[in-house]
Write a protein that holds these residues in place. Structure first.
Motif, PDB file in Angstrom:
ATOM      1  N   ILE A 208       2.060   8.193   4.023  1.00  0.00           N
ATOM      2  CA  ILE A 208       1.777   8.878   2.772  1.00  0.00           C
ATOM      3  C   ILE A 208       0.586   8.214   2.108  1.00  0.00           C
ATOM      4  O   ILE A 208       0.564   6.991   1.935  1.00  0.00           O
ATOM      5  CB  ILE A 208       2.995   8.823   1.817  1.00  0.00           C
ATOM      6  N   VAL A 209      -0.395   9.015   1.760  1.00  0.00           N
ATOM      7  CA  VAL A 209      -1.566   8.544   1.020  1.00  0.00           C
ATOM      8  C   VAL A 209      -1.511   9.176  -0.370  1.00  0.00           C
ATOM      9  O   VAL A 209      -1.501  10.401  -0.502  1.00  0.00           O
ATOM     10  CB  VAL A 209      -2.869   8.946   1.744  1.00  0.00           C
ATOM     11  N   PHE A 210      -1.443   8.333  -1.392  1.00  0.00           N
ATOM     12  CA  PHE A 210      -1.370   8.820  -2.768  1.00  0.00           C
ATOM     13  C   PHE A 210      -2.734   8.638  -3.432  1.00  0.00           C
ATOM     14  O   PHE A 210      -3.244   7.518  -3.527  1.00  0.00           O
ATOM     15  CB  PHE A 210      -0.304   8.057  -3.549  1.00  0.00           C
ATOM     16  N   LEU A 211      -3.314   9.749  -3.880  1.00  0.00           N
ATOM     17  CA  LEU A 211      -4.611   9.703  -4.551  1.00  0.00           C
ATOM     18  C   LEU A 211      -4.432   9.838  -6.063  1.00  0.00           C
ATOM     19  O   LEU A 211      -3.578  10.592  -6.539  1.00  0.00           O
ATOM     20  CB  LEU A 211      -5.509  10.838  -4.058  1.00  0.00           C
ATOM     21  N   LYS A 212      -5.284   9.129  -6.790  1.00  0.00           N
ATOM     22  CA  LYS A 212      -5.325   9.267  -8.241  1.00  0.00           C
ATOM     23  C   LYS A 212      -6.773   9.145  -8.690  1.00  0.00           C
ATOM     24  O   LYS A 212      -7.439   8.146  -8.412  1.00  0.00           O
ATOM     25  CB  LYS A 212      -4.477   8.190  -8.929  1.00  0.00           C
ATOM     26  N   ASN A 213      -7.256  10.185  -9.354  1.00  0.00           N
ATOM     27  CA  ASN A 213      -8.640  10.196  -9.859  1.00  0.00           C
ATOM     28  C   ASN A 213      -9.660   9.844  -8.772  1.00  0.00           C
ATOM     29  O   ASN A 213     -10.630   9.116  -9.017  1.00  0.00           O
ATOM     30  CB  ASN A 213      -8.783   9.234 -11.040  1.00  0.00           C
ATOM     31  N   GLY A 214      -9.415  10.336  -7.576  1.00  0.00           N
ATOM     32  CA  GLY A 214     -10.366  10.125  -6.483  1.00  0.00           C
ATOM     33  C   GLY A 214     -10.261   8.804  -5.774  1.00  0.00           C
ATOM     34  O   GLY A 214     -11.050   8.515  -4.865  1.00  0.00           O
ATOM     35  N   ASN A 215      -9.299   7.993  -6.164  1.00  0.00           N
ATOM     36  CA  ASN A 215      -9.085   6.697  -5.523  1.00  0.00           C
ATOM     37  C   ASN A 215      -7.802   6.715  -4.705  1.00  0.00           C
ATOM     38  O   ASN A 215      -6.847   7.419  -5.041  1.00  0.00           O
ATOM     39  CB  ASN A 215      -8.981   5.582  -6.574  1.00  0.00           C
ATOM     40  N   GLU A 217      -4.717   5.211  -4.406  1.00  0.00           N
ATOM     41  CA  GLU A 217      -3.913   4.385  -5.305  1.00  0.00           C
ATOM     42  C   GLU A 217      -2.817   3.623  -4.554  1.00  0.00           C
ATOM     43  O   GLU A 217      -2.460   2.502  -4.924  1.00  0.00           O
ATOM     44  CB  GLU A 217      -3.281   5.279  -6.377  1.00  0.00           C
ATOM     45  N   TRP A 218      -2.282   4.245  -3.489  1.00  0.00           N
ATOM     46  CA  TRP A 218      -1.159   3.641  -2.758  1.00  0.00           C
ATOM     47  C   TRP A 218      -1.020   4.334  -1.414  1.00  0.00           C
ATOM     48  O   TRP A 218      -1.353   5.513  -1.271  1.00  0.00           O
ATOM     49  CB  TRP A 218       0.125   3.811  -3.565  1.00  0.00           C
ATOM     50  N   GLU A 219      -0.528   3.618  -0.403  1.00  0.00           N
ATOM     51  CA  GLU A 219      -0.149   4.234   0.854  1.00  0.00           C
ATOM     52  C   GLU A 219       1.046   3.512   1.443  1.00  0.00           C
ATOM     53  O   GLU A 219       1.254   2.318   1.215  1.00  0.00           O
ATOM     54  CB  GLU A 219      -1.315   4.268   1.857  1.00  0.00           C
ATOM     55  N   GLY A 220       1.873   4.249   2.161  1.00  0.00           N
ATOM     56  CA  GLY A 220       3.090   3.705   2.754  1.00  0.00           C
ATOM     57  C   GLY A 220       3.860   4.814   3.430  1.00  0.00           C
ATOM     58  O   GLY A 220       3.278   5.848   3.799  1.00  0.00           O
ATOM     59  N   ASP A 221       5.190   4.655   3.568  1.00  0.00           N
ATOM     60  CA  ASP A 221       5.994   5.713   4.181  1.00  0.00           C
ATOM     61  C   ASP A 221       7.073   6.183   3.214  1.00  0.00           C
ATOM     62  O   ASP A 221       7.149   5.726   2.069  1.00  0.00           O
ATOM     63  CB  ASP A 221       6.589   5.258   5.520  1.00  0.00           C
ATOM     64  N   LYS A 222       7.933   7.089   3.676  1.00  0.00           N
ATOM     65  CA  LYS A 222       8.894   7.742   2.787  1.00  0.00           C
ATOM     66  C   LYS A 222       9.977   6.796   2.279  1.00  0.00           C
ATOM     67  O   LYS A 222      10.607   7.079   1.258  1.00  0.00           O
ATOM     68  CB  LYS A 222       9.526   8.939   3.482  1.00  0.00           C
ATOM     69  N   THR A 223      10.207   5.677   2.957  1.00  0.00           N
ATOM     70  CA  THR A 223      11.170   4.700   2.443  1.00  0.00           C
ATOM     71  C   THR A 223      10.516   3.767   1.438  1.00  0.00           C
ATOM     72  O   THR A 223      11.107   3.413   0.407  1.00  0.00           O
ATOM     73  CB  THR A 223      11.781   3.878   3.596  1.00  0.00           C
ATOM     74  N   GLN A 224       9.278   3.407   1.697  1.00  0.00           N
ATOM     75  CA  GLN A 224       8.568   2.475   0.812  1.00  0.00           C
ATOM     76  C   GLN A 224       8.229   3.096  -0.530  1.00  0.00           C
ATOM     77  O   GLN A 224       8.153   2.401  -1.547  1.00  0.00           O
ATOM     78  CB  GLN A 224       7.289   1.986   1.505  1.00  0.00           C
ATOM     79  N   ILE A 225       8.026   4.430  -0.551  1.00  0.00           N
ATOM     80  CA  ILE A 225       7.586   5.067  -1.787  1.00  0.00           C
ATOM     81  C   ILE A 225       8.651   4.989  -2.874  1.00  0.00           C
ATOM     82  O   ILE A 225       8.348   5.011  -4.066  1.00  0.00           O
ATOM     83  CB  ILE A 225       7.161   6.534  -1.533  1.00  0.00           C
ATOM     84  N   PHE A 226       9.914   4.866  -2.489  1.00  0.00           N
ATOM     85  CA  PHE A 226      10.988   4.766  -3.476  1.00  0.00           C
ATOM     86  C   PHE A 226      11.204   3.328  -3.955  1.00  0.00           C
ATOM     87  O   PHE A 226      12.017   3.080  -4.832  1.00  0.00           O
ATOM     88  CB  PHE A 226      12.286   5.324  -2.899  1.00  0.00           C
ATOM     89  N   LYS A 227      10.479   2.390  -3.344  1.00  0.00           N
ATOM     90  CA  LYS A 227      10.655   0.985  -3.705  1.00  0.00           C
ATOM     91  C   LYS A 227       9.422   0.385  -4.388  1.00  0.00           C
ATOM     92  O   LYS A 227       9.469  -0.733  -4.884  1.00  0.00           O
ATOM     93  CB  LYS A 227      10.979   0.164  -2.456  1.00  0.00           C
ATOM     94  N   THR A 228       8.323   1.140  -4.403  1.00  0.00           N
ATOM     95  CA  THR A 228       7.090   0.601  -4.969  1.00  0.00           C
ATOM     96  C   THR A 228       7.206   0.412  -6.485  1.00  0.00           C
ATOM     97  O   THR A 228       7.924   1.163  -7.161  1.00  0.00           O
ATOM     98  CB  THR A 228       5.890   1.508  -4.654  1.00  0.00           C
ATOM     99  N   ASP A 229       6.469  -0.577  -6.991  1.00  0.00           N
ATOM    100  CA  ASP A 229       6.413  -0.777  -8.445  1.00  0.00           C
ATOM    101  C   ASP A 229       5.097  -0.273  -9.032  1.00  0.00           C
ATOM    102  O   ASP A 229       4.774  -0.553 -10.186  1.00  0.00           O
ATOM    103  CB  ASP A 229       6.604  -2.259  -8.788  1.00  0.00           C
ATOM    104  N   ASN A 230       4.344   0.501  -8.201  1.00  0.00           N
ATOM    105  CA  ASN A 230       3.106   1.103  -8.687  1.00  0.00           C
ATOM    106  C   ASN A 230       3.456   2.205  -9.689  1.00  0.00           C
ATOM    107  O   ASN A 230       4.080   3.202  -9.328  1.00  0.00           O
ATOM    108  CB  ASN A 230       2.307   1.670  -7.513  1.00  0.00           C
ATOM    109  N   LYS A 231       3.057   2.036 -10.936  1.00  0.00           N
ATOM    110  CA  LYS A 231       3.477   2.968 -11.993  1.00  0.00           C
ATOM    111  C   LYS A 231       2.967   4.384 -11.763  1.00  0.00           C
ATOM    112  O   LYS A 231       3.683   5.360 -12.019  1.00  0.00           O
ATOM    113  CB  LYS A 231       3.002   2.462 -13.360  1.00  0.00           C
ATOM    114  N   ALA A 232       1.728   4.525 -11.284  1.00  0.00           N
ATOM    115  CA  ALA A 232       1.191   5.864 -11.039  1.00  0.00           C
ATOM    116  C   ALA A 232       2.026   6.603  -9.999  1.00  0.00           C
ATOM    117  O   ALA A 232       2.280   7.804 -10.130  1.00  0.00           O
ATOM    118  CB  ALA A 232      -0.265   5.758 -10.579  1.00  0.00           C
ATOM    119  N   VAL A 233       2.463   5.882  -8.982  1.00  0.00           N
ATOM    120  CA  VAL A 233       3.281   6.497  -7.935  1.00  0.00           C
ATOM    121  C   VAL A 233       4.660   6.847  -8.470  1.00  0.00           C
ATOM    122  O   VAL A 233       5.156   7.959  -8.258  1.00  0.00           O
ATOM    123  CB  VAL A 233       3.406   5.558  -6.714  1.00  0.00           C
ATOM    124  N   THR A 234       5.277   5.914  -9.179  1.00  0.00           N
ATOM    125  CA  THR A 234       6.627   6.187  -9.681  1.00  0.00           C
ATOM    126  C   THR A 234       6.626   7.311 -10.708  1.00  0.00           C
ATOM    127  O   THR A 234       7.554   8.123 -10.743  1.00  0.00           O
ATOM    128  CB  THR A 234       7.248   4.914 -10.293  1.00  0.00           C
TER     129      THR A 234
END
Length: 254
Positions: A208-215, A217-234
């Protein structure tokens, strides 16, 4: 594999993509997610060769697109299959004719050979008895399966999907997700999916590649995305009560 390095793209002085670097692996379902305006569509069109980046490179299994001549670029694009957001089927053509269209455009096969391949992919997407129907005579989910069959009929190395679940009910969306994942694995395709559907992330998000404002912001898989502390992702993931409940359940299980 697709390798993206320091990709920049803008329009009329406005920067849309701001130095994206990532990879998309063969045989996996790679998802691009983000809010509206994050750059997802521009990124996908760069991967398809429809937009030329101002800076950076895109490498397809060792071939850097910008370093290829016109004929080589055309040959590479012929190795790409595309599932459009609205299926983009030809209304006046039957299912069979829609799926056959890329073969007529890009190959010199005899009609009998084309029909054999068309029926093979229609069987694979479970549309054995729909070949003579028009798009208006089948459901939205069936139309999406026709679009998938058309995208893979030329045996592409790369499969791109733009919001493949748009307009589908949740049950049908899961069927489409799983079908794309199965086809990706069976044919060892590099599949890239542009989506806003968190159900797709949960079902098939191997990368999974998460983009924010053209950057990026985060990448990982479907299990990691529920554990990240990245506020934009959460904020994106848990924007609905459903996924807040999923997070709470996951945290209790840790």
């Amino acid at each position: 594999m697709i390798e993206v390095t320091n990709l920049h793209k803008g329009f009329n002085g406005e920067k849309i993509l701001k130095g994206i670097t990532t990879t998309f692996d063969r045989g996996k379902t790679n998802l691009i997610i983000g809010t509206s305006g994050s750059g997802k569509t521009v990124f996908l069109k760069c991967l398809l060769g429809l937009f030329t980046p101002e800076q950076g490179s895109i490498c397809y299994d060792g071939s850097v697109y910008s370093e290829l001549n016109e004929e080589e670029q055309r040959n590479l694009r012929e190795q790409m299959g595309m599932v459009f957001q609205g299926s983009a089927l030809f209304d006046s053509m039957t299912v069979e004719e829609n799926v056959m269209f890329p073969l007529m455009m890009f190959t010199k096969q005899k009609r009998e050979e084309m029909l054999e391949r068309v029926h093979e992919v229609l069987d694979r997407v479970h549309l054995e008895n729909a070949e003579k129907k028009l798009p208006s005579e089948i459901s939205g989910g069936m139309q999406k399966r026709v679009a998938i069959a058309r995208a893979i009929v030329t045996r592409p190395k790369y499969l791109f999907c733009d919001e493949p679940n748009s307009g589908l009910d949740p049950r049908t969306a899961i069927v489409i997700d799983n079908l794309i994942k199965e086809i990706t694995e069976e044919n060892n395709i590099t599949t890239v999916i542009n989506t806003h559907d968190m159900n797709s992330v949960m079902e098939i998000g191997e990368k999974i590649v998460f983009l924010k404002n053209g950057n990026l912001e985060w990448e990982g898989d479907k299990t990691q995305i529920f554990k990240t502390d990245n506020k934009a992702v959460t904020d994106f993931v848990y924007s609905s009560n459903l996924f807040k409940k999923v997070r709470d359940a996951q945290l209790k299980g840790l």
